[in-house]
Write a protein that holds these residues in place. Sequence first.
Motif, PDB file in Angstrom:
ATOM      1  N   MET A   1      12.679  56.578  24.519  1.00 42.31           N
ATOM      2  CA  MET A   1      13.221  57.439  25.553  1.00 42.31           C
ATOM      3  C   MET A   1      12.148  57.599  26.626  1.00 42.31           C
ATOM      4  O   MET A   1      10.989  57.808  26.320  1.00 42.31           O
ATOM      5  N   THR A   2      12.572  57.506  27.856  1.00 47.83           N
ATOM      6  CA  THR A   2      11.636  57.633  28.964  1.00 47.83           C
ATOM      7  C   THR A   2      11.727  59.017  29.594  1.00 47.83           C
ATOM      8  O   THR A   2      12.744  59.712  29.432  1.00 47.83           O
ATOM      9  N   PRO A   3      10.691  59.406  30.335  1.00 49.28           N
ATOM     10  CA  PRO A   3      10.761  60.691  31.037  1.00 49.28           C
ATOM     11  C   PRO A   3      11.962  60.764  31.993  1.00 49.28           C
ATOM     12  O   PRO A   3      12.608  61.811  32.094  1.00 49.28           O
ATOM     13  N   ASP A   4      12.277  59.659  32.651  1.00 47.24           N
ATOM     14  CA  ASP A   4      13.423  59.670  33.569  1.00 47.24           C
ATOM     15  C   ASP A   4      14.742  59.865  32.831  1.00 47.24           C
ATOM     16  O   ASP A   4      15.647  60.539  33.330  1.00 47.24           O
ATOM     17  N   GLU A   5      14.858  59.294  31.626  1.00 51.17           N
ATOM     18  CA  GLU A   5      16.073  59.501  30.834  1.00 51.17           C
ATOM     19  C   GLU A   5      16.209  60.965  30.427  1.00 51.17           C
ATOM     20  O   GLU A   5      17.317  61.512  30.420  1.00 51.17           O
ATOM     21  N   ILE A   6      15.084  61.580  30.103  1.00 47.25           N
ATOM     22  CA  ILE A   6      15.130  63.004  29.744  1.00 47.25           C
ATOM     23  C   ILE A   6      15.548  63.836  30.948  1.00 47.25           C
ATOM     24  O   ILE A   6      16.405  64.714  30.843  1.00 47.25           O
ATOM     25  N   ARG A   7      14.938  63.549  32.102  1.00 44.61           N
ATOM     26  CA  ARG A   7      15.273  64.308  33.316  1.00 44.61           C
ATOM     27  C   ARG A   7      16.742  64.135  33.710  1.00 44.61           C
ATOM     28  O   ARG A   7      17.358  65.043  34.250  1.00 44.61           O
ATOM     29  N   MET A  31       9.888  68.667  28.653  1.00 41.34           N
ATOM     30  CA  MET A  31       9.844  67.574  27.688  1.00 41.34           C
ATOM     31  C   MET A  31       9.552  66.244  28.373  1.00 41.34           C
ATOM     32  O   MET A  31       8.794  65.422  27.860  1.00 41.34           O
ATOM     33  N   ALA A  32      10.126  66.019  29.546  1.00 42.85           N
ATOM     34  CA  ALA A  32       9.876  64.789  30.294  1.00 42.85           C
ATOM     35  C   ALA A  32       8.401  64.682  30.664  1.00 42.85           C
ATOM     36  O   ALA A  32       7.791  63.615  30.536  1.00 42.85           O
ATOM     37  N   HIS A  39       3.130  58.752  27.066  1.00 40.10           N
ATOM     38  CA  HIS A  39       3.181  57.352  27.496  1.00 40.10           C
ATOM     39  C   HIS A  39       1.849  56.955  28.139  1.00 40.10           C
ATOM     40  O   HIS A  39       1.339  55.857  27.889  1.00 40.10           O
ATOM     41  N   ALA A  40       1.298  57.821  28.969  1.00 43.69           N
ATOM     42  CA  ALA A  40       0.022  57.536  29.627  1.00 43.69           C
ATOM     43  C   ALA A  40      -1.101  57.439  28.591  1.00 43.69           C
ATOM     44  O   ALA A  40      -1.951  56.542  28.674  1.00 43.69           O
TER      45      ALA A  40
END
Length: 64
Positions: A1-7, A31-32, A39-40
């Motif tokens: 899951m990516t931060p953009d998907e969470i947002r 959470m994002a 990820h970083a």
Amino acid sequence: MTPDEIRAKSFPAVKKGGLDPDVVAAYLEEMAAEVEGLHADAAAARQEAADATAAAEAATAAAE
């Protein structure tokens, strides 16, 4: 899951007894941001491992 998907996650509207959309949005943003940081960190760890491997290989080649 990516931060953009969470947002981008959305939830169906409820008529009574549902969640406050602003609270949900704030939580998803939190959470994002956390996932983005993870990820970083993972990318930095991968780079550090690659650098260490390259240094070890160079040291081995120089010792031969």
